[in-house]
Scaffold this motif. Structure first.
Motif, mmCIF file in Angstrom:
data_model
loop_
_atom_site.group_PDB
_atom_site.id
_atom_site.type_symbol
_atom_site.label_atom_id
_atom_site.label_comp_id
_atom_site.label_asym_id
_atom_site.label_seq_id
_atom_site.Cartn_x
_atom_site.Cartn_y
_atom_site.Cartn_z
ATOM 1 N N ALA A 30 0.816 -1.212 0.000
ATOM 2 C CA ALA A 30 0.000 0.000 0.000
ATOM 3 C C ALA A 30 0.856 1.272 0.000
ATOM 4 N N PRO A 31 1.852 1.402 0.881
ATOM 5 C CA PRO A 31 2.668 2.619 0.855
ATOM 6 C C PRO A 31 3.431 2.818 -0.452
ATOM 7 N N LEU A 32 3.937 1.729 -1.033
ATOM 8 C CA LEU A 32 4.698 1.866 -2.270
ATOM 9 C C LEU A 32 3.787 2.199 -3.451
ATOM 10 N N ILE A 33 2.605 1.601 -3.488
ATOM 11 C CA ILE A 33 1.634 1.954 -4.528
ATOM 12 C C ILE A 33 1.265 3.426 -4.414
ATOM 13 N N ALA A 34 0.976 3.862 -3.179
ATOM 14 C CA ALA A 34 0.558 5.259 -2.962
ATOM 15 C C ALA A 34 1.658 6.249 -3.335
ATOM 16 N N ALA A 35 2.913 5.810 -3.254
ATOM 17 C CA ALA A 35 4.032 6.711 -3.539
ATOM 18 C C ALA A 35 4.405 6.741 -5.018
ATOM 19 N N THR A 36 3.736 5.938 -5.840
ATOM 20 C CA THR A 36 4.124 5.795 -7.247
ATOM 21 C C THR A 36 3.291 6.674 -8.154
ATOM 22 N N ASP A 37 3.959 7.551 -8.908
ATOM 23 C CA ASP A 37 3.268 8.337 -9.925
ATOM 24 C C ASP A 37 2.630 7.394 -10.943
ATOM 25 N N GLY A 38 1.370 7.637 -11.257
ATOM 26 C CA GLY A 38 0.681 6.821 -12.242
ATOM 27 C C GLY A 38 -0.116 5.679 -11.649
ATOM 28 N N LEU A 39 -0.033 5.475 -10.318
ATOM 29 C CA LEU A 39 -0.839 4.459 -9.646
ATOM 30 C C LEU A 39 -1.639 5.113 -8.525
ATOM 31 N N GLU A 277 8.047 1.819 10.494
ATOM 32 C CA GLU A 277 7.936 2.982 11.387
ATOM 33 C C GLU A 277 6.971 4.041 10.853
ATOM 34 N N GLY A 278 6.427 3.803 9.667
ATOM 35 C CA GLY A 278 5.478 4.746 9.099
ATOM 36 C C GLY A 278 6.092 5.782 8.180
ATOM 37 N N LEU A 279 7.396 5.687 7.948
ATOM 38 C CA LEU A 279 8.032 6.601 7.002
ATOM 39 C C LEU A 279 7.671 6.183 5.581
ATOM 40 N N ARG A 280 7.678 7.133 4.675
ATOM 41 C CA ARG A 280 7.230 6.864 3.312
ATOM 42 C C ARG A 280 8.233 7.386 2.283
ATOM 43 N N PRO A 281 8.391 6.675 1.167
ATOM 44 C CA PRO A 281 9.256 7.176 0.094
ATOM 45 C C PRO A 281 8.817 8.575 -0.331
ATOM 46 N N GLY A 282 9.772 9.398 -0.604
ATOM 47 C CA GLY A 282 9.463 10.770 -0.998
ATOM 48 C C GLY A 282 9.379 11.722 0.161
ATOM 49 N N SER A 283 9.307 11.177 1.400
ATOM 50 C CA SER A 283 9.234 12.056 2.571
ATOM 51 C C SER A 283 10.586 12.641 2.915
ATOM 52 N N ALA A 284 11.656 12.031 2.381
ATOM 53 C CA ALA A 284 12.994 12.542 2.639
ATOM 54 C C ALA A 284 13.894 12.159 1.477
ATOM 55 N N ALA A 285 14.856 13.030 1.199
ATOM 56 C CA ALA A 285 15.788 12.755 0.110
ATOM 57 C C ALA A 285 16.702 11.581 0.443
ATOM 58 N N SER A 286 16.744 11.204 1.714
ATOM 59 C CA SER A 286 17.659 10.161 2.150
ATOM 60 C C SER A 286 17.008 8.779 2.155
ATOM 61 N N THR A 314 27.523 2.352 -0.157
ATOM 62 C CA THR A 314 26.363 1.531 -0.500
ATOM 63 C C THR A 314 25.377 2.357 -1.302
ATOM 64 N N LEU A 315 24.942 1.831 -2.431
ATOM 65 C CA LEU A 315 23.923 2.525 -3.221
ATOM 66 C C LEU A 315 22.629 2.614 -2.408
ATOM 67 N N PRO A 316 21.839 3.663 -2.615
ATOM 68 C CA PRO A 316 20.569 3.759 -1.882
ATOM 69 C C PRO A 316 19.622 2.614 -2.258
ATOM 70 N N GLY A 317 18.893 2.104 -1.274
ATOM 71 C CA GLY A 317 17.829 1.154 -1.567
ATOM 72 C C GLY A 317 16.698 1.846 -2.304
ATOM 73 N N ASP A 318 15.967 1.100 -3.128
ATOM 74 C CA ASP A 318 14.995 1.755 -4.006
ATOM 75 C C ASP A 318 13.776 0.880 -4.264
ATOM 76 N N TYR A 319 13.047 0.496 -3.200
ATOM 77 C CA TYR A 319 11.815 -0.263 -3.397
ATOM 78 C C TYR A 319 10.822 0.456 -4.313
#
Length: 367
Positions: A30-39, A277-286, A314-319
């Protein structure tokens, strides 16, 4: 490929129905779908009233329904179905969604057997529909780094690939994941082994031989909780894979040995912890970035624990990249980021591992 009723043109996003709102559905999909442009998350299927309230609170634009049948009755209003329900439901739900004309993403494992996965792949191909397995750990920070080192020839010719998902959980938690009922497709081989085997095949290609040891260690446990797999790849690389809930001391996440250098990496990708923890992609550049103190080390002839080798950023993780690629495949009709045929190849190894452990022998794979 058929992309559903919505063409994805203009501003209209693809509408996603999510089946299941337990750990996989609520923390990952759910969080990853919500964070995706076009979905957009359109509907969540869960019969649990508490989870229904949680889903609406966390995703106010989404509606909830109690059954998969209720979701598929609205197939014309959807563009993608994501299946994040218990393992035993994956095949029947994926088949029903494909037969309803909908593209499908299935949480790993896609099925219990390679044959079932191949049947689903054939059905999707016959219908011209996307079918993908959610192998998110191809986008772990450490695996992305390993893939870069291997692809760049930094290690020379890789001879051995060691990979571990080890935990210290001396008391079983119960639930279907630890059930001894074969119908539940529980146990650590299918849970963590699905990731480990997928990563090994992604890096080093098809398996030729499989040897495994599998045990039920904990009092009261029913399913395997301490398993090892050795894969001989057609490429000549040997993969040694450990998965355990009973590891009182955790080994390195990765150790790769090449003929010119080796790489050792401890610790886990931070994305699952952040999502929990409730953090979401796009909420921080890190997003997906780990501390320099966790970087792996590259070198030859000395242990990293005594200062050997040099730290490798280490390259950033990118789910988020997984669902971005799903959205792109829906738009273009191209292949998804993980195909059903790839999932079947991994399941063939997992099945061989079960046979090997049960019969105390090395299994040779055909083809």
């Amino acid at each position: 490929m058929n992309m559903g009723m919505n063409t994805g043109m203009g501003t209209a996003p693809f509408r996603v129905g999510l089946i299941g709102y337990g750990l996989a559905g609520s923390v990952f999909h759910a969080p990853l779908i919500a964070a995706t442009d076009g979905l957009t998350l359109d509907t969540v299927v869960t019969a649990n009233p508490e989870r229904q309230r949680q889903a609406v609170a966390e995703h106010p634009q989404a509606r909830t329904v109690a059954t998969a049948e209720a979701l598929l009755d609205r197939a014309a209003d959807l563009d993608l179905v994501v299946i994040a329900s218990p393992n035993r439901t994956h095949v029947p739900l994926a088949r029903a969604a494909l037969e309803a004309g909908l593209p499908v993403v299935v949480d790993k494992p896609l099925a219990a057997t390679a044959a079932e996965a191949e049947e689903l792949a054939a059905l999707a191909e016959e219908r011209g529909l996307l079918l993908s397995a959610f192998q998110n750990r191809r986008w772990d920070n450490d695996f992305r780094t390993v893939a870069k080192l291997v692809g760049g020839g930094t290690l020379g010719k890789v001879q051995r690939f060691e990979s571990r998902f080890e935990r210290w959980r001396p008391r079983p938690k119960g639930g279907w994941r630890e059930s001894g009922d074969p119908a539940e497709i529980g146990g650590i081989l299918y849970d963590l082994g699905s990731h480990l085997v997928d990563q090994a095949l992604t890096l080093f290609g098809p398996a030729v031989t499989v040897y495994a040891e599998s045990d039920v260690r904990r009092a009261g446990a029913e399913a395997d909780d301490d398993t090892f797999i050795a894969i001989g790849h057609a490429s000549g690389v040997r993969s040694h894979l450990w998965m355990s809930a009973t590891a009182a001391q955790l080994g390195p996440r990765f150790r790769l040995l090449g003929d010119t250098a080796g790489y050792v990496k401890y610790g886990l990708d931070p994305q699952e912890g952040a999502l929990r923890e409730g953090l979401r992609p796009g909420s921080a550049a890190s997003w997906g970035v780990e501390a320099e103190s966790s970087w792996g080390r590259l070198g030859a002839g000395e242990s990293p624990l005594t200062g050997g080798g040099e730290p490798v950023p280490t390259l950033p993780g990118d789910y988020p990249a997984y669902y971005a690629a799903i959205a792109e495949a829906l738009r273009t009709g191209g292949l998804p980021p993980v195909t059903a045929r790839e999932a079947a190849a991994a399941l063939r190894v997992l099945e061989a591992a079960k046979t090997s452990a049960a019969e105390a022998r090395t299994v040779t794979l055909n083809g």
